[in-house]
Scaffold this active site. Structure first.
Site, PDB file in Angstrom:
ATOM      1  N   ASN A   1       0.843  -1.186   0.000  1.00 35.74           N
ATOM      2  CA  ASN A   1       0.000   0.000   0.000  1.00 35.74           C
ATOM      3  C   ASN A   1       0.884   1.244   0.000  1.00 35.74           C
ATOM      4  O   ASN A   1       1.587   1.522   0.973  1.00 35.74           O
ATOM      5  CB  ASN A   1      -0.891  -0.014   1.250  1.00 35.74           C
ATOM      6  CG  ASN A   1      -1.898   1.115   1.262  1.00 35.74           C
ATOM      7  OD1 ASN A   1      -1.617   2.219   0.828  1.00 35.74           O
ATOM      8  ND2 ASN A   1      -3.083   0.835   1.777  1.00 35.74           N
TER       9      ASN A   1
ATOM     10  N   ASP B   1      -0.779  -4.700  10.662  1.00 37.62           N
ATOM     11  CA  ASP B   1      -2.141  -5.030  10.276  1.00 37.62           C
ATOM     12  C   ASP B   1      -3.031  -4.014  10.969  1.00 37.62           C
ATOM     13  O   ASP B   1      -2.842  -3.709  12.153  1.00 37.62           O
ATOM     14  CB  ASP B   1      -2.528  -6.449  10.679  1.00 37.62           C
ATOM     15  CG  ASP B   1      -3.759  -6.921   9.928  1.00 37.62           C
ATOM     16  OD1 ASP B   1      -3.767  -6.819   8.687  1.00 37.62           O
ATOM     17  OD2 ASP B   1      -4.717  -7.395  10.564  1.00 37.62           O
TER      18      ASP B   1
ATOM     19  N   ASP C   1     -11.305   6.634   5.908  1.00 36.33           N
ATOM     20  CA  ASP C   1     -10.979   7.986   6.375  1.00 36.33           C
ATOM     21  C   ASP C   1     -12.079   9.013   6.105  1.00 36.33           C
ATOM     22  O   ASP C   1     -12.357   9.854   6.969  1.00 36.33           O
ATOM     23  CB  ASP C   1      -9.663   8.467   5.747  1.00 36.33           C
ATOM     24  CG  ASP C   1      -8.439   7.818   6.361  1.00 36.33           C
ATOM     25  OD1 ASP C   1      -8.551   7.288   7.486  1.00 36.33           O
ATOM     26  OD2 ASP C   1      -7.370   7.850   5.732  1.00 36.33           O
TER      27      ASP C   1
ATOM     28  N   HIS D   1      -3.625   5.993  14.484  1.00 33.39           N
ATOM     29  CA  HIS D   1      -3.269   4.684  15.022  1.00 33.39           C
ATOM     30  C   HIS D   1      -1.915   4.230  14.499  1.00 33.39           C
ATOM     31  O   HIS D   1      -1.096   3.698  15.246  1.00 33.39           O
ATOM     32  CB  HIS D   1      -4.344   3.666  14.652  1.00 33.39           C
ATOM     33  CG  HIS D   1      -4.664   3.598  13.189  1.00 33.39           C
ATOM     34  ND1 HIS D   1      -4.952   4.711  12.428  1.00 33.39           N
ATOM     35  CD2 HIS D   1      -4.728   2.546  12.327  1.00 33.39           C
ATOM     36  CE1 HIS D   1      -5.191   4.354  11.176  1.00 33.39           C
ATOM     37  NE2 HIS D   1      -5.056   3.053  11.082  1.00 33.39           N
ATOM     38  N   ARG D   2      -1.672   4.464  13.211  1.00 33.78           N
ATOM     39  CA  ARG D   2      -0.390   4.055  12.632  1.00 33.78           C
ATOM     40  C   ARG D   2       0.739   4.900  13.183  1.00 33.78           C
ATOM     41  O   ARG D   2       1.835   4.400  13.443  1.00 33.78           O
ATOM     42  CB  ARG D   2      -0.465   4.146  11.110  1.00 33.78           C
ATOM     43  CG  ARG D   2       0.733   3.489  10.404  1.00 33.78           C
ATOM     44  CD  ARG D   2       0.477   3.290   8.912  1.00 33.78           C
ATOM     45  NE  ARG D   2      -0.606   2.332   8.718  1.00 33.78           N
ATOM     46  CZ  ARG D   2      -1.829   2.641   8.261  1.00 33.78           C
ATOM     47  NH1 ARG D   2      -2.117   3.888   7.938  1.00 33.78           N
ATOM     48  NH2 ARG D   2      -2.752   1.713   8.129  1.00 33.78           N
TER      49      ARG D   2
END
Length: 221
Positions: free
Chosen positions: A13, A78, A176, A205-206
């Site tokens: 991605n 993940d 998003d 979160h990432r």
């Protein structure tokens, strides 16, 4: 693994690769973060089956498989969306929610649109207060032999907006445009797709998982 200089980011991605490089590179500038394509020299590396039932299991599957295939330390993540009113769904099948986790050959844009449509359909009639949700990201680092070394987790709280207020926003991907951000100063006034890169990396979160992983990498230097 001691003092690595190159770590493979186990994702195809491009949005994730850009986000991870920005966050991890700022915290660990002495490391080089390569995509799978760069690390493999263009070789076709089989994609492992994500058969886990948790984010942790799937991240581990990817980190171990790509580390063994490339013989390099590998960082895999993940991530997905958990919606309380849907019992935590879409969860680990977030990227293929519209097809119940099955890959059907849709483009990423087609898949995102179908996933978003299903979420909005299943939340019809649920009031704003009941649409709480969070993005979750789990990262796993494996050494060049495929041994998992460290796990980091991050969350990003918000709620799913109600049309026609959503979808909106031209940045981001996936859910998003539906996700109204909880943390100040936004307090549900912006979707995740309306945040600029700096805002998103600070709150997401990432970003949280990557910063936690960066601390671990720095401690091993």
């Amino acid at each position: 693994m001691t003092s690595p200089t190159t770590i493979v980011l186990a994702t195809a991605n491009p949005h994730k690769i850009a986000e991870l490089r920005a966050i991890l590179g700022a915290a660990a500038p002495y490391l080089r973060f390569h995509s799978i394509t760069e690390a493999s020299g263009g070789r076709d590396i089989p994609e492992p089956s994500e058969t886990g039932t948790t984010f942790e299991q799937n991240a581990t599957i990817k980190a171990v498989a790509y580390a063994r295939a490339l013989r390099l330390p590998c960082l895999a993540d993940d991530s997905g969306l958990e919606i309380d009113a849907l019992g935590g769904k879409p969860g680990v099948i977030s990227s293929h929610y519209s097809t119940d986790g099955r890959e059907t050959g849709l483009s990423r844009a087609e898949r995102d649109a179908a996933n978003n449509a299903r979420v909005l359909r299943e939340l019809e009639g649920v009031p704003e207060i009941g649409r709480s949700a969070r993005f979750v990201c789990v990262m796993v680092l494996a050494d060049e032999t495929g041994v998992p070394l460290h796990t980091a987790r991050g969350t990003f709280e918000g709620r799913i907006g109600i049309p026609p207020a959503v979808p909106r926003g031209a940045s981001g991907f996936g859910y998003d445009p539906l996700f109204l951000v909880t943390p100040a100063p936004f307090s549900f006034t912006k979707t995740s797709a309306e945040l600029n890169d700096a805002e998103k990396n600070r709150l997401s979160h990432r970003g949280a998982a990557a910063r936690a992983m960066s601390q671990h990498l720095s401690s091993r230097r």
